[in-house]
Motif scaffolding. Structure first.
Motif, PDB file in Angstrom:
ATOM      1  N   PRO A 279     -68.201  27.750 -25.826  1.00  0.00           N
ATOM      2  CA  PRO A 279     -67.000  28.384 -26.398  1.00  0.00           C
ATOM      3  C   PRO A 279     -67.020  28.331 -27.928  1.00  0.00           C
ATOM      4  CG  PRO A 279     -66.397  26.910 -24.583  1.00  0.00           C
ATOM      5  CD  PRO A 279     -67.859  26.697 -24.847  1.00  0.00           C
ATOM      6  N   HIS A 280     -66.836  29.498 -28.539  1.00  0.00           N
ATOM      7  CA  HIS A 280     -66.887  29.550 -29.999  1.00  0.00           C
ATOM      8  C   HIS A 280     -66.218  30.834 -30.496  1.00  0.00           C
ATOM      9  CE1 HIS A 280     -70.093  32.323 -28.920  1.00  0.00           C
ATOM     10  NE2 HIS A 280     -69.930  32.852 -30.123  1.00  0.00           N
ATOM     11  N   CYS A 281     -65.849  30.811 -31.762  1.00  0.00           N
ATOM     12  CA  CYS A 281     -65.505  32.038 -32.473  1.00  0.00           C
ATOM     13  C   CYS A 281     -66.677  32.340 -33.402  1.00  0.00           C
ATOM     14  CB  CYS A 281     -64.253  31.844 -33.336  1.00  0.00           C
ATOM     15  SG  CYS A 281     -62.777  31.469 -32.392  1.00  0.00           S
ATOM     16  N   ASP A 282     -66.988  33.610 -33.576  1.00  0.00           N
ATOM     17  CA  ASP A 282     -68.042  33.937 -34.552  1.00  0.00           C
ATOM     18  C   ASP A 282     -67.480  33.682 -35.943  1.00  0.00           C
ATOM     19  OD1 ASP A 282     -69.256  36.873 -32.720  1.00  0.00           O
ATOM     20  OD2 ASP A 282     -69.574  34.715 -32.443  1.00  0.00           O
ATOM     21  N   PRO A 283     -68.134  32.876 -36.760  1.00  0.00           N
ATOM     22  CA  PRO A 283     -67.605  32.618 -38.112  1.00  0.00           C
ATOM     23  C   PRO A 283     -67.799  33.843 -39.010  1.00  0.00           C
ATOM     24  CG  PRO A 283     -69.509  31.199 -37.636  1.00  0.00           C
ATOM     25  CD  PRO A 283     -69.340  32.104 -36.478  1.00  0.00           C
TER      26      PRO A 283
ATOM     27  N   VAL B  23     -62.086  33.155 -29.193  1.00  0.00           N
ATOM     28  CA  VAL B  23     -63.086  32.294 -28.542  1.00  0.00           C
ATOM     29  C   VAL B  23     -63.776  33.076 -27.430  1.00  0.00           C
ATOM     30  CG1 VAL B  23     -63.419  30.155 -27.217  1.00  0.00           C
ATOM     31  CG2 VAL B  23     -61.734  30.235 -29.056  1.00  0.00           C
ATOM     32  N   HIS B  24     -65.087  32.959 -27.377  1.00  0.00           N
ATOM     33  CA  HIS B  24     -65.836  33.582 -26.282  1.00  0.00           C
ATOM     34  C   HIS B  24     -67.018  32.677 -25.917  1.00  0.00           C
ATOM     35  CE1 HIS B  24     -67.304  35.168 -30.146  1.00  0.00           C
ATOM     36  NE2 HIS B  24     -68.484  35.339 -29.586  1.00  0.00           N
ATOM     37  N   ARG B  25     -67.612  32.954 -24.771  1.00  0.00           N
ATOM     38  CA  ARG B  25     -68.741  32.149 -24.267  1.00  0.00           C
ATOM     39  C   ARG B  25     -69.659  33.051 -23.447  1.00  0.00           C
ATOM     40  NH1 ARG B  25     -65.842  28.751 -19.189  1.00  0.00           N
ATOM     41  NH2 ARG B  25     -65.573  30.605 -17.856  1.00  0.00           N
TER      42      ARG B  25
HETATM   43 FE   LIG Z   1     -70.388  34.897 -30.527  1.00  0.00          FE
END
Ligand SMILES: [Fe+2]
Ligand SMILES: C=C1C[C@]23C[C@H]1CC[C@H]2[C@]1(C)CCC[C@@](C)(C(=O)O)[C@H]1[C@@H]3C(=O)O
Ligand SMILES: O=C(O)CCC(=O)C(=O)O
Length: 352
Positions: free
Chosen positions: A207-211, A266-268
């Motif tokens: 899980p993350h957001c693209d910075p 957030v995506h994964r």
């Molecule tokens: Fe991404």
């Protein structure tokens, strides 16, 4: 069943079951709206709604031939098919080849291998990508480098239309964003997510957001991408009827530039036990030294500032040196930045 090594296991929270309801991403036909003010305005309205909600939309008929996209995957396959020793030698200063980021992490390893390189827009469209491929992989990879250089140039082209649509949707000058990203510093990444015997305990990407600012992603026809909206993981499934579709998402940097009006979500990526999944990801960033600040139109009603000014160079350094990119990178960066500003300029950084 072969055991997934401990280092690849993720938490139950990260592995939370996904929904069967798919994310509502408007599909914009870029060819159909070109030169048609009414169609452009309608598309801008759909994009605005999506970006204010979750930051994801899709484009088709964008001018990049699907045959060319497929041939780029094939060119990247020739990297992933190399012997591991050769692949591991094709990494320098964290660029080039990586398997699971094992060179920088020891837990929560992503189930993927990737080839990552920089694409800085130089009007003369120099051969810097081709040269990079040859220097990292050998002269015999000139053709792979050429395909990747052409793919990046195509993505830069597509970004111009997308940035015009985003500018219109924000109510700023239609040329505002494309002028801002004219001298872009992009990061291009070819991903391969091998099929996994035990897919329920690992992730292709956690899980993350693209910075970054804007992500232009092509996924092959294998599902796996999910976005976290209203406390649910919603899949963004492949579109067999429009396989050229590019998935566009707002990154943290562009969310800050819109003062939070557009969302970086957030995506994964899930993996599966049947087939490999591949994706080509073009991360658009502004020139590293540009000050990122919202356009005046977004502040003219006295809106409070939700983020400080910063540069992409500062934020990127934070993701590489101080914080593993996840769902909280931007708020962590903002407090790190404010802490930096509070320190007397001649003091040693806290973390060294
Ligand atoms: Fe991404
Ligand atoms: C600025 C970047 C950091 C990452 C590559 C680009 C944009 C996306 C980031 C990333 C892919 C988000 C998920 C975690 C990450 C560590 C990865 O899996 O590769 C991130 C990249 C990175 O930090 O190298
Ligand atoms: O491969 C994908 O579908 C998404 C990958 C991603 O989110 C990333 O690399 O930031």
């Amino acid at each position: 069943m072969h055991k997934v090594p401990e280092q690849f296991m993720w938490s139950s929270k990260a592995l939370e079951k996904g929904s069967s309801e798919k994310l509502n991403t408007p599909l914009i036909d870029l060819k159909a709206i070109k030169g048609d003010e009414v169609a452009m305005a309608n598309a801008a309205k759909l994009v605005r709604e999506a970006c204010m909600k979750h930051g994801f939309f899709e484009v088709t008929n964008h001018g990049v031939d699907y045959d060319f996209i497929i041939s780029t995957y094939r060119q990247c396959d020739s990297i992933f098919k190399l012997p591991l020793s050769k692949k591991l030698s094709a990494m320098k200063d964290k660029w080039g080849y990586s398997v699971a980021h094992a060179e920088k992490f020891s837990t929560n390893l992503p189930w993927k291998e990737m080839f990552t390189y920089r694409y800085n827009y130089i009007p003369a469209s120099e051969s810097h990508v081709v040269d990079y491929f040859k220097s990292m992989l050998g002269e015999e990879f000139e053709r792979v480098g050429l395909a990747n250089q052409k793919y990046c140039e195509a993505m830069k082209e597509v970004s111009v239309s997308i940035l015009e649509l985003l500018s219109i949707s924000l109510g700023v000058d239609p040329l505002y964003l494309q002028k801002y990203f004219e001298d872009c510093e992009a990061i291009m990444r070819c991903n391969r997510y091998p099929r996994c015997e035990n897919p329920s305990i690992t992730l292709g990407v956690g899980p993350h957001c693209d910075p970054t600012s804007l992500t232009i992603l092509h996924q092959d026809q294998v599902s796996g991408l999910e976005v976290y909206v209203d406390d649910k993981w919603l899949p963004v499934p492949p579109r067999p009827e429009t396989p050229d579709a590019l998935i566009i998402n707002i990154g943290d940097t562009l969310m800050a530039m819109t003062n939070g009006v557009y969302k970086s979500c957030v995506h994964r990526v899930l993996v599966n036990n049947r087939v490999d999944r591949k994706s080509l990801v073009f991360f658009l960033n502004p020139k590293g030294d540009k000050t990122l600040t919202p356009p005046k139109e977004l502040l003219e009603n006295g809106e409070q500032r939700n983020y400080p000014d910063f540069t992409w160079a500062q934020f990127y350094e934070f993701t590489q040196e101080h914080h593993r990119t996840d769902a909280d990178t931007l708020p962590m960066f903002v407090s790190w930045l404010q802490n930096q500003k509070a320190l007397p300029s001649n003091s040693k950084p806290l973390w060294k």
